[in-house]
Design an enzyme around this catalytic site. Sequence first.
Site, PDB file in Angstrom:
ATOM      1  N   TYR A  19      -8.258  -9.662  -6.498  1.00  0.00           N
ATOM      2  CA  TYR A  19      -8.980 -10.304  -7.612  1.00  0.00           C
ATOM      3  C   TYR A  19      -8.811  -9.626  -8.960  1.00  0.00           C
ATOM      4  O   TYR A  19      -9.309 -10.116  -9.964  1.00  0.00           O
ATOM      5  CB  TYR A  19     -10.484 -10.368  -7.275  1.00  0.00           C
ATOM      6  CG  TYR A  19     -10.698 -10.853  -5.882  1.00  0.00           C
ATOM      7  CD1 TYR A  19     -10.452 -12.187  -5.548  1.00  0.00           C
ATOM      8  CD2 TYR A  19     -11.071  -9.980  -4.859  1.00  0.00           C
ATOM      9  CE1 TYR A  19     -10.578 -12.634  -4.258  1.00  0.00           C
ATOM     10  CE2 TYR A  19     -11.202 -10.426  -3.552  1.00  0.00           C
ATOM     11  CZ  TYR A  19     -10.956 -11.748  -3.261  1.00  0.00           C
ATOM     12  OH  TYR A  19     -11.072 -12.187  -1.981  1.00  0.00           O
ATOM     13  N   ASP A  21      -6.081  -8.988 -10.832  1.00  0.00           N
ATOM     14  CA  ASP A  21      -5.170  -9.603 -11.803  1.00  0.00           C
ATOM     15  C   ASP A  21      -5.894 -10.726 -12.556  1.00  0.00           C
ATOM     16  O   ASP A  21      -5.962 -10.719 -13.781  1.00  0.00           O
ATOM     17  CB  ASP A  21      -3.932 -10.164 -11.087  1.00  0.00           C
ATOM     18  CG  ASP A  21      -3.273  -9.122 -10.199  1.00  0.00           C
ATOM     19  OD1 ASP A  21      -2.827  -8.107 -10.732  1.00  0.00           O
ATOM     20  OD2 ASP A  21      -3.233  -9.317  -8.964  1.00  0.00           O
ATOM     21  N   TYR A 202     -10.761  -0.713  -0.436  1.00  0.00           N
ATOM     22  CA  TYR A 202      -9.706  -1.320   0.379  1.00  0.00           C
ATOM     23  C   TYR A 202      -9.986  -1.004   1.847  1.00  0.00           C
ATOM     24  O   TYR A 202     -10.706  -0.041   2.157  1.00  0.00           O
ATOM     25  CB  TYR A 202      -8.333  -0.811  -0.081  1.00  0.00           C
ATOM     26  CG  TYR A 202      -8.037  -1.231  -1.499  1.00  0.00           C
ATOM     27  CD1 TYR A 202      -7.845  -2.579  -1.806  1.00  0.00           C
ATOM     28  CD2 TYR A 202      -8.018  -0.308  -2.551  1.00  0.00           C
ATOM     29  CE1 TYR A 202      -7.617  -2.990  -3.117  1.00  0.00           C
ATOM     30  CE2 TYR A 202      -7.785  -0.719  -3.857  1.00  0.00           C
ATOM     31  CZ  TYR A 202      -7.594  -2.060  -4.134  1.00  0.00           C
ATOM     32  OH  TYR A 202      -7.383  -2.475  -5.426  1.00  0.00           O
ATOM     33  N   GLN A 263     -18.360 -12.735 -11.527  1.00  0.00           N
ATOM     34  CA  GLN A 263     -18.055 -11.493 -12.255  1.00  0.00           C
ATOM     35  C   GLN A 263     -19.255 -10.934 -13.038  1.00  0.00           C
ATOM     36  O   GLN A 263     -19.491  -9.728 -13.030  1.00  0.00           O
ATOM     37  CB  GLN A 263     -16.914 -11.791 -13.233  1.00  0.00           C
ATOM     38  CG  GLN A 263     -15.797 -10.822 -13.172  1.00  0.00           C
ATOM     39  CD  GLN A 263     -14.660 -11.176 -14.135  1.00  0.00           C
ATOM     40  OE1 GLN A 263     -14.815 -11.963 -15.072  1.00  0.00           O
ATOM     41  NE2 GLN A 263     -13.515 -10.585 -13.899  1.00  0.00           N
ATOM     42  N   ARG A 279     -12.875  -0.123  -6.899  1.00  0.00           N
ATOM     43  CA  ARG A 279     -11.469  -0.015  -6.501  1.00  0.00           C
ATOM     44  C   ARG A 279     -10.569  -0.634  -7.586  1.00  0.00           C
ATOM     45  O   ARG A 279     -11.067  -1.203  -8.562  1.00  0.00           O
ATOM     46  CB  ARG A 279     -11.255  -0.713  -5.161  1.00  0.00           C
ATOM     47  CG  ARG A 279     -11.259  -2.230  -5.266  1.00  0.00           C
ATOM     48  CD  ARG A 279     -11.144  -2.896  -3.904  1.00  0.00           C
ATOM     49  NE  ARG A 279     -10.704  -4.280  -4.039  1.00  0.00           N
ATOM     50  CZ  ARG A 279     -10.674  -5.157  -3.050  1.00  0.00           C
ATOM     51  NH1 ARG A 279     -11.075  -4.801  -1.834  1.00  0.00           N
ATOM     52  NH2 ARG A 279     -10.249  -6.389  -3.251  1.00  0.00           N
ATOM     53  N   GLY A 280      -9.248  -0.566  -7.347  1.00  0.00           N
ATOM     54  CA  GLY A 280      -8.298  -1.291  -8.196  1.00  0.00           C
ATOM     55  C   GLY A 280      -8.404  -0.904  -9.658  1.00  0.00           C
ATOM     56  O   GLY A 280      -8.359   0.278 -10.009  1.00  0.00           O
ATOM     57  N   GLU A 281      -8.572  -1.909 -10.507  1.00  0.00           N
ATOM     58  CA  GLU A 281      -8.637  -1.624 -11.951  1.00  0.00           C
ATOM     59  C   GLU A 281      -9.908  -2.150 -12.610  1.00  0.00           C
ATOM     60  O   GLU A 281     -10.614  -1.422 -13.293  1.00  0.00           O
ATOM     61  CB  GLU A 281      -7.397  -2.200 -12.654  1.00  0.00           C
ATOM     62  CG  GLU A 281      -7.436  -1.928 -14.144  1.00  0.00           C
ATOM     63  CD  GLU A 281      -6.103  -2.102 -14.846  1.00  0.00           C
ATOM     64  OE1 GLU A 281      -5.051  -1.828 -14.238  1.00  0.00           O
ATOM     65  OE2 GLU A 281      -6.124  -2.506 -16.027  1.00  0.00           O
ATOM     66  N   ASP A 282     -10.188  -3.433 -12.398  1.00  0.00           N
ATOM     67  CA  ASP A 282     -11.283  -4.007 -13.191  1.00  0.00           C
ATOM     68  C   ASP A 282     -12.655  -3.470 -12.770  1.00  0.00           C
ATOM     69  O   ASP A 282     -13.474  -3.117 -13.624  1.00  0.00           O
ATOM     70  CB  ASP A 282     -11.253  -5.540 -13.112  1.00  0.00           C
ATOM     71  CG  ASP A 282     -12.145  -6.161 -14.177  1.00  0.00           C
ATOM     72  OD1 ASP A 282     -12.053  -5.744 -15.348  1.00  0.00           O
ATOM     73  OD2 ASP A 282     -12.957  -7.031 -13.834  1.00  0.00           O
ATOM     74  N   SER A 283     -12.928  -3.412 -11.456  1.00  0.00           N
ATOM     75  CA  SER A 283     -14.239  -2.902 -11.030  1.00  0.00           C
ATOM     76  C   SER A 283     -14.376  -1.420 -11.395  1.00  0.00           C
ATOM     77  O   SER A 283     -15.472  -0.930 -11.681  1.00  0.00           O
ATOM     78  CB  SER A 283     -14.462  -3.119  -9.529  1.00  0.00           C
ATOM     79  OG  SER A 283     -13.448  -2.494  -8.772  1.00  0.00           O
TER      80      SER A 283
HETATM   81  C1  LIG Z   1     -16.934  -7.247  -5.374  1.00  0.00           C
HETATM   82  C2  LIG Z   1     -16.776  -8.236  -6.492  1.00  0.00           C
HETATM   83  C3  LIG Z   1     -15.780  -8.094  -7.421  1.00  0.00           C
HETATM   84  N1  LIG Z   1     -15.656  -8.997  -8.426  1.00  0.00           N
HETATM   85  C4  LIG Z   1     -14.571  -8.893  -9.405  1.00  0.00           C
HETATM   86  C5  LIG Z   1     -14.567  -7.676 -10.284  1.00  0.00           C
HETATM   87  C6  LIG Z   1     -13.112  -7.612 -10.674  1.00  0.00           C
HETATM   88  O1  LIG Z   1     -12.883  -8.488 -11.762  1.00  0.00           O
HETATM   89  C7  LIG Z   1     -12.385  -8.130  -9.430  1.00  0.00           C
HETATM   90  C8  LIG Z   1     -11.827  -7.013  -8.584  1.00  0.00           C
HETATM   91  O2  LIG Z   1     -10.712  -6.450  -9.206  1.00  0.00           O
HETATM   92  P1  LIG Z   1     -10.316  -4.937  -9.048  1.00  0.00           P
HETATM   93  O3  LIG Z   1     -11.512  -4.128  -9.149  1.00  0.00           O
HETATM   94  O4  LIG Z   1      -9.233  -4.646 -10.034  1.00  0.00           O
HETATM   95  O5  LIG Z   1      -9.775  -4.770  -7.553  1.00  0.00           O
HETATM   96  P2  LIG Z   1      -8.823  -5.682  -6.628  1.00  0.00           P
HETATM   97  O6  LIG Z   1      -8.301  -4.857  -5.555  1.00  0.00           O
HETATM   98  O7  LIG Z   1      -9.546  -6.899  -6.196  1.00  0.00           O
HETATM   99  O8  LIG Z   1      -7.672  -6.145  -7.556  1.00  0.00           O
HETATM  100  C9  LIG Z   1      -6.500  -5.554  -7.993  1.00  0.00           C
HETATM  101  O9  LIG Z   1      -6.268  -4.270  -8.228  1.00  0.00           O
HETATM  102  C10 LIG Z   1      -5.191  -4.099  -9.147  1.00  0.00           C
HETATM  103  C11 LIG Z   1      -5.035  -2.652  -9.491  1.00  0.00           C
HETATM  104  C12 LIG Z   1      -3.927  -4.716  -8.627  1.00  0.00           C
HETATM  105  O10 LIG Z   1      -2.983  -4.745  -9.636  1.00  0.00           O
HETATM  106  C13 LIG Z   1      -4.138  -6.126  -8.238  1.00  0.00           C
HETATM  107  O11 LIG Z   1      -2.978  -6.683  -7.649  1.00  0.00           O
HETATM  108  C14 LIG Z   1      -5.341  -6.326  -7.412  1.00  0.00           C
HETATM  109  O12 LIG Z   1      -5.143  -5.935  -6.113  1.00  0.00           O
HETATM  110  O13 LIG Z   1     -13.333  -8.864  -8.697  1.00  0.00           O
HETATM  111  C15 LIG Z   1     -16.538 -10.052  -8.551  1.00  0.00           C
HETATM  112  O14 LIG Z   1     -16.433 -10.842  -9.499  1.00  0.00           O
HETATM  113  N2  LIG Z   1     -17.511 -10.187  -7.616  1.00  0.00           N
HETATM  114  C16 LIG Z   1     -17.680  -9.331  -6.580  1.00  0.00           C
HETATM  115  O15 LIG Z   1     -18.603  -9.521  -5.762  1.00  0.00           O
END
Ligand SMILES: Cc1cn([C@H]2C[C@H](O)[C@@H](COP(=O)(O)OP(=O)(O)O[C@H]3O[C@@H](C)[C@H](O)[C@@H](O)[C@H]3O)O2)c(=O)[nH]c1=O
Length: 382
Positions: A19, A21, A202, A263, A279-283
């Site tokens: 999620y 990206d 993860y 979000q 995890r990842g970037e946005d969270s």
């Molecule tokens: C748990 C949760 C997250 N989210 C949102 C928050 C973020 O915008 C998104 C999660 O994104 P992330 O934290 O980045 O983790 P992620 O692991 O989901 O996403 C990414 O990580 C990147 C580093 C990679 O490039 C991508 O390919 C992708 O894998 O989901 C919700 O909206 N509701 C929820 O309940």
Amino acid sequence: MSLEFPRTLAIFCKVVDNYGDIGICWRLARQFHSEHGIAVTLWVDDLASFRRIWPAVDTQAALQDIGGIAVRHWPDNEGAFAPADIPDVVIEFFGVDIPPGYIEAMAQCEPRPVWLNYEGLSAEEWVEGCHSLPSMHPRLKLTKHFFFPGFTDKTGGLLRERGLVEERERFQADPAAMAAFLGRFGVGAEEMHSLKVSLFCYPHAPVAELFQVWQQGSTKVTCLVPEGVAREQVRAFIGAEPNAGAAATQGALTLRVIPFMPQTDYDRLLWACDFNVVRGEDSWVRAQWAARPFLWHIYPQDENLHHVKLRAFLQKYAVNVQALVDFSLRWNDAREGHMDALWPSLQAELPTMTRRAREWETQMLANGDLVSNLLSFVRSLR
Ligand SMILES: Cc1cn([C@H]2C[C@H](O)[C@@H](COP(=O)(O)OP(=O)(O)O[C@H]3O[C@@H](C)[C@H](O)[C@@H](O)[C@H]3O)O2)c(=O)[nH]c1=O
């Protein structure tokens, strides 16, 4: 160039995994539109992932308007393009290949659009040197520039919506609002006094070991896990299907499966918890704006390249909090160690981590917000 520039902008997003990206692209799109009045088109190839973080998304629509933003399913709309279709700014996210016909049309525009490659977030030193570098198209008269988010004023900074910190401050100063929010997920008055943890990681994280340490500890822990996260470990603990609403208490640990939420609600979850695993970037960035202690599960890369990235961040962030460094390395499989020793050390540092989170926030605020920085950069190119 007038301050009206840019008026139009397109973002191309390919969902590689999960999620993050679309999470980042959607955040960008919303901010360009709502805070800067720009007409935004978001091209995205996976509407189902999008819908998980934004329930208003219609997964069948080739073109839809969501809150004033045009969302185009990609490659459904990948036909022929003319210069009139090209906006003032084109952003390709994480180096996606945008349609060749679109690039041809960009090259025919006069003036050319500003073309940016939006890169991933890293605390590594080389980022400052690469931020804003140009790259010429081998054949066409077009230049693309690299734009890097980052943690210093020589990078693009971090994504942060206007008023975000103030909104969070109000929420965190209002215990009744936090209790009402967590109450939606079954957290009762008594559990509000426990250590409240949100868990987003993860599948390979050593979650089962951490559950065991919490279960056997003397501090009551309430762990909130969005549905689908650490599924197997949660199922094993609860002894039932880990669907939203499922919960169990064993020893000092209460585990609650909560819905995967929009979000904006996810921010509130981070603001309301005492400790966030992200995890990842946005969270990860959102946890930084929550100004609460957090633990980062980094997205794994080949040959453990992510360990370099993890260490670079810890070196900047975890100043004087060795317990966080130790726990983070173990959590990300970059060192050995027993959770039953690592967790108590980390828990003892939570007050220090809270102070550090505040200090870090002040530091990050000084870099400005990414969208405003990006628009200044775009204007400097015209
Ligand atoms: C748990 C949760 C997250 N989210 C949102 C928050 C973020 O915008 C998104 C999660 O994104 P992330 O934290 O980045 O983790 P992620 O692991 O989901 O996403 C990414 O990580 C990147 C580093 C990679 O490039 C991508 O390919 C992708 O894998 O989901 C919700 O909206 N509701 C929820 O309940």
